[in-house]
Design an enzyme around this catalytic site. Structure first.
Site, PDB file in Angstrom:
ATOM      1  CD  GLU A  15     -12.229  -3.995  32.903  1.00 21.29           C
ATOM      2  OE1 GLU A  15     -12.022  -4.143  31.681  1.00 21.29           O
ATOM      3  OE2 GLU A  15     -13.238  -4.426  33.472  1.00 21.29           O
ATOM      4  CB  CYS A  63      -7.088  -1.725  26.192  1.00 21.53           C
ATOM      5  SG  CYS A  63      -8.785  -1.141  26.329  1.00 21.53           S
TER       6      CYS A  63
HETATM    7  P1  NAD Z   1       0.410   0.773  33.721  1.00 18.10           P
HETATM    8  O1  NAD Z   1       0.254  -0.586  34.215  1.00 18.10           O
HETATM    9  O2  NAD Z   1       1.775   1.301  33.484  1.00 18.10           O
HETATM   10  O3  NAD Z   1      -0.252   1.851  34.712  1.00 18.10           O
HETATM   11  C1  NAD Z   1      -1.577   1.799  35.142  1.00 18.10           C
HETATM   12  C2  NAD Z   1      -1.676   2.375  36.529  1.00 18.10           C
HETATM   13  O4  NAD Z   1      -0.872   1.606  37.403  1.00 18.10           O
HETATM   14  C3  NAD Z   1      -1.194   3.827  36.646  1.00 18.10           C
HETATM   15  O5  NAD Z   1      -2.131   4.564  37.414  1.00 18.10           O
HETATM   16  C4  NAD Z   1       0.112   3.697  37.357  1.00 18.10           C
HETATM   17  O6  NAD Z   1       0.348   4.808  38.205  1.00 18.10           O
HETATM   18  C5  NAD Z   1      -0.059   2.465  38.173  1.00 18.10           C
HETATM   19  N1  NAD Z   1       1.221   1.765  38.439  1.00 18.10           N
HETATM   20  C6  NAD Z   1       2.306   1.741  37.641  1.00 18.10           C
HETATM   21  N2  NAD Z   1       3.287   1.003  38.208  1.00 18.10           N
HETATM   22  C7  NAD Z   1       2.795   0.539  39.364  1.00 18.10           C
HETATM   23  C8  NAD Z   1       3.327  -0.301  40.404  1.00 18.10           C
HETATM   24  N3  NAD Z   1       4.563  -0.819  40.330  1.00 18.10           N
HETATM   25  N4  NAD Z   1       2.545  -0.575  41.456  1.00 18.10           N
HETATM   26  C9  NAD Z   1       1.300  -0.101  41.516  1.00 18.10           C
HETATM   27  N5  NAD Z   1       0.754   0.709  40.588  1.00 18.10           N
HETATM   28  C10 NAD Z   1       1.484   1.031  39.538  1.00 18.10           C
HETATM   29  O7  NAD Z   1      -0.501   0.792  32.443  1.00 18.10           O
HETATM   30  P2  NAD Z   1      -0.509   1.871  31.340  1.00 18.10           P
HETATM   31  O8  NAD Z   1       0.796   1.806  30.632  1.00 18.10           O
HETATM   32  O9  NAD Z   1      -0.968   3.153  31.926  1.00 18.10           O
HETATM   33  O10 NAD Z   1      -1.644   1.325  30.362  1.00 18.10           O
HETATM   34  C11 NAD Z   1      -1.358   0.506  29.268  1.00 18.10           C
HETATM   35  C12 NAD Z   1      -1.864  -0.903  29.483  1.00 18.10           C
HETATM   36  O11 NAD Z   1      -3.173  -0.881  29.984  1.00 18.10           O
HETATM   37  C13 NAD Z   1      -1.946  -1.726  28.204  1.00 18.10           C
HETATM   38  O12 NAD Z   1      -1.512  -3.022  28.488  1.00 18.10           O
HETATM   39  C14 NAD Z   1      -3.426  -1.731  27.880  1.00 18.10           C
HETATM   40  O13 NAD Z   1      -3.863  -2.810  27.108  1.00 18.10           O
HETATM   41  C15 NAD Z   1      -4.030  -1.727  29.229  1.00 18.10           C
HETATM   42  N6  NAD Z   1      -5.345  -1.142  29.177  1.00 18.10           N
HETATM   43  C16 NAD Z   1      -6.409  -1.938  29.405  1.00 18.10           C
HETATM   44  C17 NAD Z   1      -7.678  -1.411  29.320  1.00 18.10           C
HETATM   45  C18 NAD Z   1      -8.897  -2.229  29.586  1.00 18.10           C
HETATM   46  O14 NAD Z   1      -9.965  -1.644  29.679  1.00 18.10           O
HETATM   47  N7  NAD Z   1      -8.805  -3.529  29.700  1.00 18.10           N
HETATM   48  C19 NAD Z   1      -7.842  -0.053  29.009  1.00 18.10           C
HETATM   49  C20 NAD Z   1      -6.715   0.721  28.783  1.00 18.10           C
HETATM   50  C21 NAD Z   1      -5.470   0.176  28.886  1.00 18.10           C
END
Ligand code: NAD
Length: 457
Positions: A211, A245
């Site tokens: 997602e 998002c």
């Molecule tokens: P992010 O990618 O920074 O983090 C998401 C998760 O990934 C966290 O739990 C984090 O601990 C983990 N993570 C971070 N770095 C990692 C790595 N190198 N390896 C493995 N795991 C890792 O995302 P965010 O900043 O928390 O969220 C924002 C983004 O999420 C935006 O792009 C937004 O559009 C998207 N988003 C999508 C939806 C959807 O339903 N499609 C919903 C909310 C947010």
């Protein structure tokens, strides 16, 4: 950090079969609901601390959504679990055919920080309903909500069934995924990290739901109801200070209604958030300094129609509308994920479509028009995860609709029965009676071609 032995224990727990019965699943969903409601006030406090969300906003976009999802799962679980009977083709008659929904096993759910509760717990509901054991990895960037969720989960579930795993994602997640074969990984977050997750999963052939984010376009046609459009766009763009998002990322407005729309949106921002949005009950804050700096960088990308003020101490960025934005400026190439709305004009649909096509497969697409023909044209023209007509973002809150992206914005979907399906394997079963076993099915085959052509067509 999870040592692999705790994940192996979860595998053993799943293999024991205890998570599979209807009674067990139902009881766990009820326990989860009770635990959430016991901590309702804690969640309000935590989401205020992390994102300055009011209790009302928290109910609509976090807790209430989850409770509605839980209620739907509790109500429909038995019918979701029922095998689907299928008809059988001529070749296989008189066999019977059905599809059994089988739990996947031990699954990993990874959440982001923007709706830290809803986006972690909603998929959990589907995973429990489908009979799985679950590792939950919340975002480390919403610490107050993270702490409450840990309590909600650990007060009611043993670790071998639902394991709550905190910590830095870049360390914790590879440590698990590179050393243990999950049966599914459900990830919500940025596209950049989504790629990393997808690669790790591919190494072990683990199926994924992704997602992701992206730039969700919003088109306002010349025949749109401008007053209504302004209210709905302002509401969804600036809710949670734009950190959503499915927020409209940028606006494409027909030149003939541009001024009218800009004026209506300015007025609406004032009505919703006052002259001092930093003090408004209805307006959130940016999650942290890193995001504050990133979003602030977009404010000089065009002419400010309204907004533009910031306060780093308070992590405040004013609801901002920009015009005259170059299409190659970062605000038009990155996902904004903040309270900045670039507005671009068009006169022909093709112009607007060419801009949208620079960022294919958005998570959502919004079209405001009162003409049925234009609505149809636009819905057919833009491949997207989901859409709203004369609205934005709210499709996400109807659990009867699948929610998910396509291509760059994600793979797979969930909510309601779609969540149950995401966390279930559809096992095909054919049962063949023994009282009918014609020789025609067995060698020698010579001379049977005509008959086979009749049977298999
Ligand atoms: P992010 O990618 O920074 O983090 C998401 C998760 O990934 C966290 O739990 C984090 O601990 C983990 N993570 C971070 N770095 C990692 C790595 N190198 N390896 C493995 N795991 C890792 O995302 P965010 O900043 O928390 O969220 C924002 C983004 O999420 C935006 O792009 C937004 O559009 C998207 N988003 C999508 C939806 C959807 O339903 N499609 C919903 C909310 C947010």
């Amino acid at each position: 950090m999870a040592d692999i032995s705790s994940l192996e224990k979860m595998r053993q727990h799943f293999n024991s079969g205890v998570t599979k019965s209807y009674a067990f699943r139902k009881e766990q969903l009820s326990k989860l609901k009770r635990s959430i409601l016991n901590h309702e006030q804690d969640l309000y406090d935590a989401l205020y601390a992390d994102l300055k969300k009011s209790p009302e906003e928290t109910w609509v976009t976090e807790t209430g959504l989850v409770i509605a999802e839980l209620n739907a799962a509790l109500k429909h679980l038995r019918s979701w679990m029922e095998p689907d009977n299928k008809s059988t083709n001529l070749l296989n008659l008189p066999s019977g055919s059905k599809v059994i929904k089988e739990p996947l096993g031990v699954v990993l759910i990874i959440g982001p920080w923007n709706y830290p509760f809803q986006l972690l717990i909603n998929p959990l509901i589907g995973a429990i309903a489908a009979g799985n054991c679950v590792v939950l990895k919340p975002s480390e960037f919403a610490p107050a909500t993270d702490a409450v969720m840990k309590k909600i989960i650990e007060e009611v579930f043993p670790k071998e069934y639902i394991l709550y795993m905190q910590g830095d994602g870049a360390t914790v997640i590879p440590a698990m995924m590179n050393n243990f074969s999950f049966d599914h990984v459900f990830y919500t977050g940025s596209t950049t990290v989504g790629r990393i997750i997808y690669k790790m999963a591919a190494e072990r052939l683990v199926p994924v739901t992704l997602e992701l984010g992206g730039k969700s376009p919003c088109v306002v046609e010349s025949d749109a109801n401008i007053k209504v459009a302004a209210r709905r766009i302002v509401m969804t763009k600036f809710s949670n200070a734009g950190q959503m998002c499915v927020a409209p990322d940028y606006l494409l407005v027909h030149a003939s209604v541009k001024e009218q729309l800009l004026n209506a949106m300015k007025e609406t921002i004032q009505q919703f958030f006052t002259d001092k949005p930093e003090e408004s009950y209805n307006y959130g804050k940016i999650i942290n300094e890193k995001q504050f700096n990133r979003i602030s960088g977009y404010l000089s990308s065009g002419t400010k129609v309204t907004g533009g003020r910031t306060d780093k101490e308070k992590l405040f960025i004013e609801p901002t509308i920009l015009t005259d934005v170059p299409l190659d400026a970062p605000v038009m190439t990155d996902e904004i994920f903040g309270p900045v709305l670039p507005v671009i004009t068009f006169t022909e649909m093709e112009e607007a479509k060419a801009i949208i096509d620079k960022h294919p497969n958005p998570l959502a697409f919004y079209i405001y028009t009162s003409a049925k023909q234009k609505e149809k044209q636009w819905l057919e023209a833009v491949p997207a995860g989901g859409c709203c007509v004369n609205n934005s973002s709210w499709h996400l809150t109807n659990h009867n609709l699948p929610f998910g992206g396509r291509g760059f914005s994600g793979t797979g979907c969930y909510h309601g029965e779609y969540s149950f399906d995401t966390f279930s394997h559809k096992k095909a079963v054919m049962k063949t009676p023994t009282w009918f076993d014609p020789n025609i099915k067995y060698p020698p085959f010579k001379g049977k071609l005509k008959l086979f052509k009749w049977v298999i067509r």
